[in-house]
Design an enzyme around this catalytic site. Structure first.
Site, PDB file in Angstrom:
ATOM      1  N   ALA A  32      37.590  10.386  56.812  1.00 39.18           N
ATOM      2  CA  ALA A  32      38.798   9.723  57.326  1.00 39.18           C
ATOM      3  C   ALA A  32      39.765  10.690  57.997  1.00 39.18           C
ATOM      4  O   ALA A  32      40.586  10.258  58.809  1.00 39.18           O
ATOM      5  CB  ALA A  32      39.508   8.979  56.197  1.00 39.18           C
ATOM      6  N   LYS A  61      48.743   0.993  52.793  1.00 40.21           N
ATOM      7  CA  LYS A  61      47.727   1.447  51.841  1.00 40.21           C
ATOM      8  C   LYS A  61      46.772   0.315  51.446  1.00 40.21           C
ATOM      9  O   LYS A  61      45.574   0.510  51.342  1.00 40.21           O
ATOM     10  CB  LYS A  61      48.392   2.056  50.612  1.00 40.21           C
ATOM     11  CG  LYS A  61      49.193   3.304  50.958  1.00 40.21           C
ATOM     12  CD  LYS A  61      49.749   3.999  49.762  1.00 40.21           C
ATOM     13  CE  LYS A  61      50.794   5.024  50.183  1.00 40.21           C
ATOM     14  NZ  LYS A  61      50.318   6.017  51.152  1.00 40.21           N
ATOM     15  N   GLY A  62      47.331  -0.888  51.238  1.00 45.46           N
ATOM     16  CA  GLY A  62      46.480  -2.005  50.824  1.00 45.46           C
ATOM     17  C   GLY A  62      45.480  -2.374  51.905  1.00 45.46           C
ATOM     18  O   GLY A  62      44.277  -2.491  51.651  1.00 45.46           O
ATOM     19  N   GLY A 100      43.236  16.582  48.775  1.00 50.21           N
ATOM     20  CA  GLY A 100      43.186  16.849  50.212  1.00 50.21           C
ATOM     21  C   GLY A 100      42.027  17.765  50.563  1.00 50.21           C
ATOM     22  O   GLY A 100      40.885  17.528  50.167  1.00 50.21           O
ATOM     23  N   ASP A 138      43.345   6.531  51.102  1.00 49.66           N
ATOM     24  CA  ASP A 138      42.978   5.112  51.092  1.00 49.66           C
ATOM     25  C   ASP A 138      41.465   4.945  51.276  1.00 49.66           C
ATOM     26  O   ASP A 138      40.848   4.063  50.656  1.00 49.66           O
ATOM     27  CB  ASP A 138      43.716   4.358  52.199  1.00 49.66           C
ATOM     28  CG  ASP A 138      45.220   4.457  52.021  1.00 49.66           C
ATOM     29  OD1 ASP A 138      45.672   4.570  50.865  1.00 49.66           O
ATOM     30  OD2 ASP A 138      45.935   4.442  53.032  1.00 49.66           O
TER      31      ASP A 138
HETATM   32  O1  RIB Z   1      48.224   5.862  53.070  1.00 49.32           O
HETATM   33  C1  RIB Z   1      48.537   5.792  54.428  1.00 49.32           C
HETATM   34  C2  RIB Z   1      49.354   4.582  54.705  1.00 49.32           C
HETATM   35  O2  RIB Z   1      50.559   4.686  53.985  1.00 49.32           O
HETATM   36  C3  RIB Z   1      49.734   4.420  56.140  1.00 49.32           C
HETATM   37  O3  RIB Z   1      48.827   3.603  56.847  1.00 49.32           O
HETATM   38  C4  RIB Z   1      51.154   3.858  56.078  1.00 49.32           C
HETATM   39  O4  RIB Z   1      51.251   2.564  56.545  1.00 49.32           O
HETATM   40  C5  RIB Z   1      51.564   3.949  54.615  1.00 49.32           C
HETATM   41  O5  RIB Z   1      51.586   2.726  54.009  1.00 49.32           O
END
Ligand code: RIB
Length: 307
Positions: free
Chosen positions: A281, A40-41, A221, A251
């Protein structure tokens, strides 16, 4: 001086594309497979950078074959990685399972990400204190996340907390957060109520706001997003796109939101921009490849009306 500093996870994603999600005890044969950079980061840092912000990242990689892949990718993107160290544990790994409808389920082993300490964050404090917006999630250690928010808050830097994935609640983090971003499942977990219709979404956002953040955003979503800020509410309809893989859509939303806020955009505008980034995305397989670029977001944002 970064516009946006992301304190968060770097995870290598082993993505399985399947016709449908497996049932308990079932073995499915994948239709396709891919290895992508994610976490996520990392995804949020890339999303913010591609949306036009200067970005720094603080985090932990393992001392393994995956670390150089992330380091090279961060350099390619032009993201400051002076705040990223390697540790003995392996780099984080995950297995997103993506079905024909683009929906995903996901297992993450954060590994080295959990070894990010408050002292690591302190060591990189100038990256936090000089940013306009700081972003954290829940895939690094709780101490690192709290220290990030404390430093940012003290320096007057906007704190965006993507409280994902859901888990044990951290009351102090809610108090230190300016803008909380959660999906429906996280909203349910943290607000302690079902989030299954419009009224319930509003109620969950209100409950979460009572815990501290001025602004709560619930991403929905394919149904868009809901924003509550102060006493104002904004319902963002979704854009109509062909869904391939929802991994990383949240993300993209968070990274684009941070980038636009760092430009000084009002929240309503930044949320609509982020909504367009999240929609884009889902049209590409894998997290990192699907983080949209500024031109694409602007185009969708300006030329298409959400459904
Ligand atoms: O939010 C999606 C991400 O969550 C993925 O890339 C996976 O690595 C998890 O961390």
């Amino acid at each position: 001086m970064p516009d946006v500093t992301v304190v968060g996870s770097l995870v290598i994603d082993f993505v399985f594309q399947v016709q449908r999600q497996p049932k308990p005890g079932e073995t499915l044969t994948a239709e396709a497979f891919g290895i992508f950079l994610g976490g996520k980061g990392f995804n949020q840092a890339v999303a913010a950078r591609r949306a036009g912000a200067s970005v720094a990242m603080i985090g932990r990689l393992g001392d393994d074959v995956f670390a150089p892949l992330f380091e090279q990718a961060l350099d390619r993107e032009g993201i400051d990685r002076t705040g990223i160290r390697r540790s003995g544990d392996g780099t984080g790994v995950s297995s997103p399972i993506v079905d024909r409808g683009g929906q995903n389920t996901l297992i993450v082993a954060p590994r080295a990400n959990l070894t990010l300490t408050a002292a690591d964050v302190d060591a990189a404090a100038p990256l936090i204190e000089s940013a306009r917006v700081v972003v954290a999630q829940r895939e690094t250690s709780p101490q690192s996340i709290r220290r990030t928010a404390e430093l940012a808050r003290h320096a007057g830097v906007t704190v965006v907390w993507n409280a994902a994935p859901a888990g044990p609640a951290e009351p102090e983090m809610f108090l230190l957060t300016d803008i909380l971003v959660v999906n429906e499942l996280e909203a349910e977990a943290f607000a302690g109520c079902r989030v299954d219709d419009e009224l319930a979404i509003r109620e969950a956002a209100r409950r979460l706001q009572e815990r501290g953040p001025r602004t709560v955003i619930v991403t929905l979503g394919e149904r868009g997003a809901f924003v509550r800020s102060g006493t104002r509410e904004q319902r963002l309809a979704a854009f109509s796109v062909e869904a391939v893989d929802a991994t990383g859509a949240g993300d993209a939303f968070v990274g684009a939101l941070a980038a636009r806020l760092a430009e000084g955009a009002p929240l309503e505008d930044a949320a609509r921009f982020a909504n367009a980034a999240g929609a884009l995305a889902v049209t590409t397989l894998g997290a990192e490849p699907s983080m949209p670029r500024r031109g694409e977001i602007d185009l969708l944002f300006r030329t298409s009306e959400p459904r």
